[in-house]
Scaffold this motif. Structure first.
Motif, PDB file in Angstrom:
ATOM      1  N   THR A 186       3.188   5.930   9.173  1.00  0.00           N
ATOM      2  CA  THR A 186       2.843   7.046   8.300  1.00  0.00           C
ATOM      3  C   THR A 186       3.992   7.298   7.341  1.00  0.00           C
ATOM      4  OG1 THR A 186       3.678   8.687   9.866  1.00  0.00           O
ATOM      5  CG2 THR A 186       1.340   8.115  10.030  1.00  0.00           C
ATOM      6  N   GLN A 195      -1.260   9.464   6.304  1.00  0.00           N
ATOM      7  CA  GLN A 195      -1.674   8.475   7.293  1.00  0.00           C
ATOM      8  C   GLN A 195      -1.778   7.095   6.642  1.00  0.00           C
ATOM      9  OE1 GLN A 195      -1.913   9.245  10.491  1.00  0.00           O
ATOM     10  NE2 GLN A 195      -1.503  11.397  10.059  1.00  0.00           N
ATOM     11  N   GLN A 196      -1.724   6.053   7.457  1.00  0.00           N
ATOM     12  CA  GLN A 196      -1.833   4.689   6.944  1.00  0.00           C
ATOM     13  C   GLN A 196      -3.153   4.474   6.229  1.00  0.00           C
ATOM     14  OE1 GLN A 196      -1.195   1.882  10.093  1.00  0.00           O
ATOM     15  NE2 GLN A 196       0.966   2.336  10.239  1.00  0.00           N
ATOM     16  N   GLU A 197      -4.226   5.019   6.772  1.00  0.00           N
ATOM     17  CA  GLU A 197      -5.537   4.861   6.140  1.00  0.00           C
ATOM     18  C   GLU A 197      -5.559   5.520   4.758  1.00  0.00           C
ATOM     19  OE1 GLU A 197     -10.221   5.787   7.097  1.00  0.00           O
ATOM     20  OE2 GLU A 197      -8.774   5.772   8.736  1.00  0.00           O
ATOM     21  N   GLU A 198      -4.887   6.656   4.615  1.00  0.00           N
ATOM     22  CA  GLU A 198      -4.806   7.321   3.317  1.00  0.00           C
ATOM     23  C   GLU A 198      -3.988   6.496   2.334  1.00  0.00           C
ATOM     24  OE1 GLU A 198      -5.095  12.034   4.375  1.00  0.00           O
ATOM     25  OE2 GLU A 198      -3.260  10.985   4.937  1.00  0.00           O
ATOM     26  N   CYS A 219       0.841  -1.204   0.000  1.00  0.00           N
ATOM     27  CA  CYS A 219       0.000   0.000   0.000  1.00  0.00           C
ATOM     28  C   CYS A 219       0.873   1.249   0.000  1.00  0.00           C
ATOM     29  CB  CYS A 219      -0.925   0.012   1.205  1.00  0.00           C
ATOM     30  SG  CYS A 219      -2.175  -1.265   1.201  1.00  0.00           S
ATOM     31  N   PRO A 254      -9.380   8.543  13.832  1.00  0.00           N
ATOM     32  CA  PRO A 254     -10.244   7.911  12.833  1.00  0.00           C
ATOM     33  C   PRO A 254     -10.918   6.633  13.314  1.00  0.00           C
ATOM     34  CG  PRO A 254      -7.927   7.694  12.230  1.00  0.00           C
ATOM     35  CD  PRO A 254      -7.979   8.562  13.442  1.00  0.00           C
ATOM     36  N   VAL A 255     -10.421   6.002  14.374  1.00  0.00           N
ATOM     37  CA  VAL A 255     -11.045   4.773  14.846  1.00  0.00           C
ATOM     38  C   VAL A 255     -12.204   5.043  15.792  1.00  0.00           C
ATOM     39  CG1 VAL A 255      -8.974   3.380  14.564  1.00  0.00           C
ATOM     40  CG2 VAL A 255      -9.366   4.555  16.732  1.00  0.00           C
ATOM     41  N   GLN A 270      -9.666  14.119   7.406  1.00  0.00           N
ATOM     42  CA  GLN A 270      -9.621  13.081   8.415  1.00  0.00           C
ATOM     43  C   GLN A 270      -9.892  13.665   9.793  1.00  0.00           C
ATOM     44  OE1 GLN A 270      -9.854  10.294   6.718  1.00  0.00           O
ATOM     45  NE2 GLN A 270      -8.257   9.348   7.908  1.00  0.00           N
ATOM     46  N   ARG A 321      -3.923   3.269   2.209  1.00  0.00           N
ATOM     47  CA  ARG A 321      -4.717   2.098   1.828  1.00  0.00           C
ATOM     48  C   ARG A 321      -5.969   2.435   1.042  1.00  0.00           C
ATOM     49  NH1 ARG A 321      -3.392   0.490   7.369  1.00  0.00           N
ATOM     50  NH2 ARG A 321      -5.291   1.520   8.040  1.00  0.00           N
ATOM     51  N   ASN A 322      -6.506   3.640   1.227  1.00  0.00           N
ATOM     52  CA  ASN A 322      -7.801   4.003   0.661  1.00  0.00           C
ATOM     53  C   ASN A 322      -7.609   5.005  -0.480  1.00  0.00           C
ATOM     54  OD1 ASN A 322     -10.303   5.407   0.244  1.00  0.00           O
ATOM     55  ND2 ASN A 322     -11.030   4.572   2.183  1.00  0.00           N
TER      56      ASN A 322
END
Length: 119
Positions: A30, A49-52, A4, A96-97, A92, A54-55
């Motif tokens: 990150t 961020q990690q979520e960014e 990712c 986020p969780v 964000q 992956r998404n």
């Protein structure tokens, strides 16, 4: 996770070919991006961020925020760039969780100022 990260790096490198992007992985997962101009001057740094990573939607929102910031830095704002500042971009939350946090929205530039001028 590294796939990712690699995909995000490749995507951002392809989008910002006019700049010299440099990426630094951080221990928390990150990614730090530094954008430099042709003479080597750093224009901006952003944390991805990690979520960014992956998404794809979140990554594209980040790209749009970076483009808006670059237009502001490099100025002056051209007439054909105004639409970038009228778009709403999701931001964000800090946690986020946490399900109680809702995604924030960017206020459309100018609407607040018009409201304040009417007072």
């Amino acid at each position: 996770m590294s796939s990712c990260r690699d995909t995000a790096i490749e995507h951002l490198s392809n989008l910002f070919t006019d700049y010299r992007p440099q990426f630094v992985g951080r221990p928390d997962g990150t990614l730090l991006i530094n954008l430099r101009n042709a003479s080597g001057k750093r224009l901006m740094s952003r944390v991805i961020q990690q979520e960014e990573q992956r998404n794809g939607v979140l990554l594209n929102n980040l790209v749009e925020r970076i483009r808006r910031d670059l237009m502001t830095i490099e100025g002056p704002l051209e007439e054909d760039n105004v639409d970038w500042f009228l778009k709403r971009i999701e931001l964000q939350t800090f946690v986020p969780v946490n399900p109680t946090h809702r995604p924030r929205k960017v206020v459309v530039a100018g609407s607040r100022l018009r409201a304040m001028a009417g007072k």
